[in-house]
Structure formats: structure tokens, C-alpha cells
Motif scaffolding. Structure first.
Motif, mmCIF file in Angstrom:
data_model
loop_
_atom_site.group_PDB
_atom_site.id
_atom_site.type_symbol
_atom_site.label_atom_id
_atom_site.label_comp_id
_atom_site.label_asym_id
_atom_site.label_seq_id
_atom_site.Cartn_x
_atom_site.Cartn_y
_atom_site.Cartn_z
ATOM 1 N N ILE A 1 0.840 -1.199 0.000
ATOM 2 C CA ILE A 1 0.000 0.000 0.000
ATOM 3 C C ILE A 1 0.877 1.252 0.000
ATOM 4 O O ILE A 1 0.678 2.187 -0.779
ATOM 5 C CB ILE A 1 -0.937 -0.003 1.236
ATOM 6 N N ILE A 2 1.855 1.252 0.888
ATOM 7 C CA ILE A 2 2.769 2.397 0.970
ATOM 8 C C ILE A 2 3.515 2.567 -0.358
ATOM 9 O O ILE A 2 3.659 3.674 -0.881
ATOM 10 C CB ILE A 2 3.813 2.174 2.100
ATOM 11 N N HIS B 1 11.977 6.448 13.875
ATOM 12 C CA HIS B 1 12.070 6.651 12.430
ATOM 13 C C HIS B 1 10.811 6.208 11.700
ATOM 14 O O HIS B 1 10.825 6.040 10.485
ATOM 15 C CB HIS B 1 13.281 5.902 11.867
ATOM 16 N N GLY B 2 9.759 5.995 12.449
ATOM 17 C CA GLY B 2 8.484 5.668 11.834
ATOM 18 C C GLY B 2 8.261 4.186 11.657
ATOM 19 O O GLY B 2 9.060 3.363 12.093
ATOM 20 N N ASP B 3 7.124 3.858 11.007
ATOM 21 C CA ASP B 3 6.769 2.459 10.796
ATOM 22 C C ASP B 3 7.391 1.914 9.511
ATOM 23 O O ASP B 3 7.717 0.743 9.416
ATOM 24 C CB ASP B 3 5.248 2.322 10.725
ATOM 25 N N PHE B 4 7.513 2.801 8.538
ATOM 26 C CA PHE B 4 8.129 2.400 7.272
ATOM 27 C C PHE B 4 9.015 3.530 6.786
ATOM 28 O O PHE B 4 8.791 4.696 7.123
ATOM 29 C CB PHE B 4 7.060 2.110 6.210
ATOM 30 N N SER B 5 9.997 3.187 5.984
ATOM 31 C CA SER B 5 10.808 4.231 5.388
ATOM 32 C C SER B 5 11.233 3.804 3.998
ATOM 33 O O SER B 5 11.209 2.620 3.656
ATOM 34 C CB SER B 5 12.032 4.522 6.258
ATOM 35 N N THR B 6 11.593 4.789 3.202
ATOM 36 C CA THR B 6 12.099 4.472 1.877
ATOM 37 C C THR B 6 13.328 5.324 1.587
ATOM 38 O O THR B 6 13.449 6.454 2.079
ATOM 39 C CB THR B 6 11.034 4.694 0.787
ATOM 40 N N ASN C 1 -6.619 7.545 4.413
ATOM 41 C CA ASN C 1 -6.130 8.075 5.686
ATOM 42 C C ASN C 1 -5.279 7.065 6.451
ATOM 43 O O ASN C 1 -5.530 6.751 7.609
ATOM 44 C CB ASN C 1 -7.314 8.531 6.544
ATOM 45 N N ILE C 2 -4.293 6.544 5.758
ATOM 46 C CA ILE C 2 -3.414 5.549 6.360
ATOM 47 C C ILE C 2 -2.238 6.220 7.067
ATOM 48 O O ILE C 2 -1.805 5.800 8.137
ATOM 49 C CB ILE C 2 -2.907 4.593 5.260
ATOM 50 N N ILE C 3 -1.751 7.273 6.436
ATOM 51 C CA ILE C 3 -0.544 7.907 6.961
ATOM 52 C C ILE C 3 -0.888 8.968 7.998
ATOM 53 O O ILE C 3 -1.676 9.879 7.751
ATOM 54 C CB ILE C 3 0.255 8.527 5.804
ATOM 55 N N LYS C 4 -0.271 8.807 9.154
ATOM 56 C CA LYS C 4 -0.504 9.777 10.221
ATOM 57 C C LYS C 4 0.466 10.940 10.082
ATOM 58 O O LYS C 4 0.125 12.093 10.278
ATOM 59 C CB LYS C 4 -0.299 9.087 11.576
ATOM 60 N N ASN D 1 -1.346 5.434 10.837
ATOM 61 C CA ASN D 1 -2.462 5.586 11.776
ATOM 62 C C ASN D 1 -2.794 4.255 12.432
ATOM 63 O O ASN D 1 -2.804 3.218 11.776
ATOM 64 C CB ASN D 1 -3.699 6.097 11.028
ATOM 65 N N THR D 2 -3.076 4.316 13.696
ATOM 66 C CA THR D 2 -3.365 3.097 14.453
ATOM 67 C C THR D 2 -4.420 2.231 13.783
ATOM 68 O O THR D 2 -4.231 1.029 13.602
ATOM 69 C CB THR D 2 -3.837 3.467 15.868
#
Length: 556
Positions: A4-5, A40-45, A75-78, A93-94
Motif C-alpha cells: 500500500i505504501i 524513524h516511523g513504521d516504514f521508510s524508503t 487516511n493511512i498515513i498519520k 495511523n493506528t
RNA sequence: GCGCCUGUAGCUCAGCUGGAUAGAGCAACGGACUUCUAAUCCGUAGGCCGGGGGUUCGAAUCCCUCCAGGCGUACCA
């Protein structure tokens, strides 16, 4: 979640290019990773860095262009951030995590399985110990790894067959027969010297006693060669039966038991040699027949028929592997002890010579096992009869603990197996740590069921009704959502230990959660949510342990 | 000699086919059981990723070289 990301970024790239924020339409591959640090967040690129030279812009500018073009309708990204040398970090987002829990319920025992095999027929050949003595710990490691690899591949869509190659032919079998015959004679009072290169173990005498009570002194009256080969046959059968039994109690079940002797009986060895002779791949020199393995990458040619007319083990192996591919496997995996590594090139050479790509042949080399007791090495040797068998180990430490230890490190690294440590029921011995999660959750569920408290119906219809906001809960859901990826890499790389480590990590997250938060609380909505989460953990732990061939106890 | 594997905290090991401040368990030290199973949890301390070069924005990870250990180098299996 990762795809998704990835998609969101891809759309942002295209949008940014259209808006002329990015000059080039050449986008490098988008790689999404999970940063080690939660800050550093949940995902990174790292896309902004890898595209720097293509776009002729600084990573930071590229990152800004991407971020300004991001659409996130669901609204996935907080939150996002640009950090370090140009990483783009995403905070999720939770509620966006919740669907991964629903997936666990939907797939249940299949959760984690992706169809990467697509029905490809694959054979895993492992253990294949000579039937000249009981299995020892080294074989146990091969059994655990081979079986786990087979389970994992089968789970991920391969059509797997497990095979045991029985070396029931050749010199070692003759030696076995001689050893038994000598013991038999000694029972009847004929004491010939017992050579050092014969099998010394107690089990040889046991077999001799059996033969004696069956045949009395009959074998003394017949031709000695006939007597020895009779002993060979009986002994090999007896030992093989024992091996099967031991493997059974280790939860290792083979689909095929392939006899080396059958290759001779059906003339496959001879036919194979004849064919290769015709193709000039096999030639004669010094009275022996040689296979031109050096033409296919081996360092020198190898003998297949000795000048005394007897075939070598290699000859059977060429025929055997050729026969395997004739049976229609798309890929074959051999699990060998590391001391056989010198053999890989010549087998590959023989496979190439048969016209099959050696890429379809994969060898898993298992490094040796050091058996220890309280840190002190236990001497092992089949020939001298000085060893602790696999059965002894299973009896002493249990099947689950033994399998877990064998699977708790990369097979390419040597393994110290300490019997005393394996018996400990502490964190020295993580099998219980993982199983304990299953037992604890089972206990919670029992308690909840007793009072009729479990009801997930609301979540089935609307997953966002879940109330899971604690950081420990998010960590658990995240870890659960990574399980399919773990299984996938474990299958692709044929490395079961990845699952072992995943389970230990998940167990650790659960135990922390358990100690901090109560599942059975007064607030019904929170309680149902937590029961839902904890059930998902239970299912995942159970699935993972199953892939390793380890039980998931409901109570401990 | 040549080939394969290994070298990461005192010990046992991870580190996802190049990412940000190198992780976990054990051992050490200090805490948490009238509570859904303490086979558990929380905290402290612990590192020249065997040495040296190179490749690049960036190396435990890729390349070269050296050192140390294991295994293999049969007309044995």
C-alpha cells in the motif's frame, strides 16, 4: 501494508513528474523497509537517495517533491518526515493496522502462506544416513532442518515430497554384515578377531543374538559369503526400522524411502553409465571408468567404475540424481552434512551432463553438531559405538526442545548442543518461552469462555471498532502483520531459522504486553478488543510452531 | 597448496541480498508475584562487527588481502 505504501509513493512520483517537480520519468525501484528505531516511523524508503543521480537533484529536494504530491484517500498515513541523508519516514495511523488482524482470522491456519511455489514439484532429500547404526544428533539436525524446509515450502504452495535415500548397497553394508556375523559366531563359541574397522556398537551384538535365536547355528553350515550377506540384509532392515521409529518420534515422516540397491536391481546404474559412455562423457583410463566432471566445472575427473569392476558410490549417485529428475521434479534439494561439501561440484557436473540445469539442484549444507554436557564435549563415533543417539537426546530433552535448538541458528554455523541447557525450562531454552505464549493465551481464552465472554461479531463487521491504542498493542499488530513476509523469505531462502527468530521476537512482545496490560478487564469493549488481538497472536504462534514441527501446548 | 564454512558484547547467536545511534538470550548488578500461568516482566552495565585496504552519499553486509578455527581435498562412503 508495505504494498500500500509502495503504491502511494509510486502515485506520488507520477504526480510529481506531471507537475514538473521531478524532471525525469525514470524512477528507480521503490524499496520499503521497516526502520530499526521506532522514532524513524513504521516504514521508510530510500527512494530519494537512489534517485538523486537520475533526477540530478538533492535527495532532500526529491523527498519534498514526493511528499507534496502524496494522496492518501484512506487516511493511512498519520505523519511523514524527511530524515538523515534523505530517508522518507512514514508513521501509520493506528486504525490502519487493524485489517491485518482481520486477515489472521480470515486465513486462520493458512495465515502467512503466500503461493510462491505455484504447485512446483520439489523434492527434499534429507537424513539419508547409512543403515549401519542408529541416528545420532548430527542426523537430528539434518532431520529438523530438512523437515522444516519441507513444511515451509509445502505451506507456501510447493508440491513437496520428502525422500530418504537408503545406502543399502556397497562396502559399508558388507562391513555391517561381517560385523554381525562375527558377533554371531562368537555367540556360538567361535572367537575370530574382531577388526577395528567393523562396527563395534552394542546394537550389533543385539542383532546377532536375534539371528542366533532365529537360525541357531544354521549360518555356520552354509557358505560364509551367503551367511554374511544374510546378516547384512537382516541387520540393515532391523536398523532401518529403528531409524524410521526414531524419526517418527521426532515427527519426521518421509514420503519415499529410496533404495540404492534398487538402482542396481533395475539396471539404472548400468544404463546411465552406458549412455554416458556413448556420449563420451565417461571414458576408460588405467582400467577404470572415469566421468569427465572437469568439463562441467569440477576440478578433476572422477572414477565411476574401479579397475576391479566395482562401481563407486558416485556412480549410484549420478544414476540416483538423474532418476530424480526423470521423476519430474522441477527442483530438488539435498540436505547434506558439511563434510560432504566436496561432493557438490561433481554432482552438479553429473546433472549438467544429464542435460538438466544445475540451477534446479540445491544443496543445503549443515554444519556439524557438537554434543555437550555441561559445557564438556561428548565423544561421538558410529564406528566405535561411542555415541549418544538421537533417540537418547529426544528421550532426555524432548522432541520440541531438540527441534527448536536445531532450528535456532543458521544451518551454516556449527552448533553446540548442550544436553543440560536443553533440559532447562528457562530463557536459556527459548522453546518454552515461545510455547508459554500459547499456553498463557489459551488460559486467558479458557477463562473468558467459562463466563461466556468472547464475542468478536462486532469486529467481523467493522474492524475499526477495535480499541487497541496502547503502544504494546500496536507493536504486536505490526509484528503480526510481518509474519507473511517472514514466511516468504524463509521459504525463498530455505532458512527455517528466520521463523524461529520471528517467534522469539513475537513472544517477547507478547510477554511484555501481558505483564503491563490485563486482557480480562471490566470495560467490555476493551476486553473484546484485547481478546481479539491475543487470539490473533495465538493463531500466529501456533502456525509458526507448526512450520517448525513443534507443538503448541494449551497448558504448561 | 587448493576449495567450502565460520569469526559480531564475558558466553551462545540474530542482523532481512548496502541504510540512520549494531540487536536478543544467558551470565553480572538492581527492581516487580493478595493480580488473565513469575517457564514472565522492567531497568543498569557490557562493542575497533578478526586485522588492513578498496568500492560510494552510506559497509557488520559487496570486492581484494592477511590472520585464526572447523571441514573437505580417494579407484572410501
Amino acid at each position: 501494508m508495505k504494498p500500500i505504501i509502495k503504491n502511494i509513493i509510486l502515485n506520488a512520483l507520477e504526480k510529481a513528474h506531471k507537475a514538473e517537480l521531478l524532471p525525469s520519468s525514470h524512477f528507480t525501484e521503490i524499496i520499503i523497509e521497516e526502520p530499526k528505531a521506532e522514532s524513524h516511523g513504521d516504514f521508510s524508503t530510500n527512494i530519494a537517495m537512489t534517485m538523486a543521480s537520475v533526477q540530478k537533484m538533492s535527495p532532500k529536494k526529491i523527498a519534498e517533491a514526493i511528499l507534496s504530491s502524496i494522496d492518501d484517500p484512506d487516511n493511512i498515513i498519520k505523519d511523514t518526515q524527511i530524515a538523515g541523508p534523505g530517508f522518507i519516514n512514514f508513521f501509520i495511523n493506528t486504525k490502519a493496522w487493524y485489517p491485518s488482524l482481520a486477515k489472521i482470522f480470515a486465513q486462520d491456519t493458512r495465515f502467512g502462506s503466500e503461493n510462491i511455489g505455484k504447485g512446483k514439484k520439489i523434492q527434499v532429500e534429507f537424513v539419508s544416513a547409512n543403515p549401519t547404526g542408529p541416528l545420532h544428533v548430527g542426523h537430528g539436525r539434518g532431520a529438523a532442518v530438512g523437515d522444516a524446509v519441507a513444511r515451509i515450502l509445502s505451506f507456501t504452495g510447493y508440491n513437496v515430497e520428502k525422500e530418504y535415500y537408503v545406502n543399502d548397497s556397497g562396502r559399508q553394508i558388507k562391513t555391517l554384515g561381517t560385523s554381525v556375523f562375527l558377533r554371531y559366531k562368537s555367540i556360538l563359541g567361535v572367537d575370530d578377531p574382531f577388526p577395528d574397522d567393523c562396527y563395534q556398537g552394542e546394537y550389533i551384538t543385539d542383532i546377532a543374538k536375534n539371528i542366533h535365536s532365529d537360525k541357531k547355528d544354521a549360518l555356520l553350515k552354509i557358505d560364509e559369503n551367503t551367511a554374511v550377506s544374510y546378516c547384512s540384509k537382516i541387520a540393515a532392515e532391523k536398523i532401518l526400522t529403528g531409524i524410521k521409529k526414531d524419526l517418527n518420534s521426532f515427527d519426521v515422516i518421509f514420503d519415499n524411502w529410496f533404495s540404492e540397491q534398487s538402482l542396481f536391481d533395475s539396471n539404472i546404474v548400468k544404463k546411465t553409465i552406458d549412455e554416458f559412455k556413448e556420449q563420451k562423457i565417461i571414458y576408460e583410463k588405467d582400467g577404470a571408468l572415469w566421468f569427465k566432471t572437469s568439463d562441467f566445472g569440477d576440478e578433476k575427473d572422477r572414477v565411476v567404475v574401479r579397475n576391479n569392476g566395482i562401481t563407486t558410490y558416485f556412480a549410484s549417485d549420478i544414476a540416483y540424481h538423474r532418476e530424480k529428475f526423470l521423476r519430474g521434479y522441477d527442483e530438488i534439494i539435498d540436505v547434506w552434512g558439511a563434510d560432504h561439501h566436496g561432493y557438490i561440484n561433481r554432482i552438479k557436473a553429473s546433472i549438467e551432463a544429464s542435460g538438466t540445469s544445475e540451477k534446479k539442484f540445491h544443496v543445503i549444507l549443515i554444519q556439524l553438531v557438537n554434543l555437550l554436557r555441561n559445557g564438556k564435549q561428548v565423544a561421538m563415533s558410529t564406528r566405535s559405538g561411542q555415541f549418544i543417539s538421537l533417540k537418547d537426546v529426544i528421550d532426555e530433552v524432548g522432541k520440541d526442545a531438540a527441534r527448536f535448538i536445531f532450528l535456532s541458528r543458521h544451518y551454516e554455523s556449527p552448533l553446540d548442543f548442550d544436553l543440560e541447557v536443553a533440559k532447562k525450562k528457562t530463557n536459556d531454552n527459548p522453546v518454552y518461552y515461545v510455547q508459554y505464549v500459547h499456553a498463557r493465551i489459551s488460559s486467558i481464552l479458557r477463562k473468558a469462555e467459562e463466563t461466556g465472554k468472547i464475542d468478536f461479531s462486532t469486529f467481523d463487521n467493522n474492524i475499526s471498532d477495535l480499541l487497541l491504542n496502547e503502544i504494546e498493542e500496536i507493536r504486536l499488530i505490526k509484528a503480526l502483520s510481518f509474519y507473511p513476509d517472514t514466511v516468504k523469505t524463509s521459504a525463498l531462502q530455505k532458512e527455517p531459522h528466520k521463523i524461529t527468530f520471528y517467534l522469539m521476537n513475537l513472544a517477547s512482545l507478547f510477554h511484555s504486553y501481558y505483564n503491563k496490560h490485563k486482557v480480562l478487564t471490566d470495560d467490555p469493549k476493551i476486553m473484546q478488543s484485547r481478546l481479539y488481538l491475543v487470539t490473533a497472536v495465538l493463531k500466529t504462534i501456533r502456525n509458526g510452531l507448526t512450520l517448525l514441527g513443534i507443538s503448541a501446548p494449551k497448558a504448561m
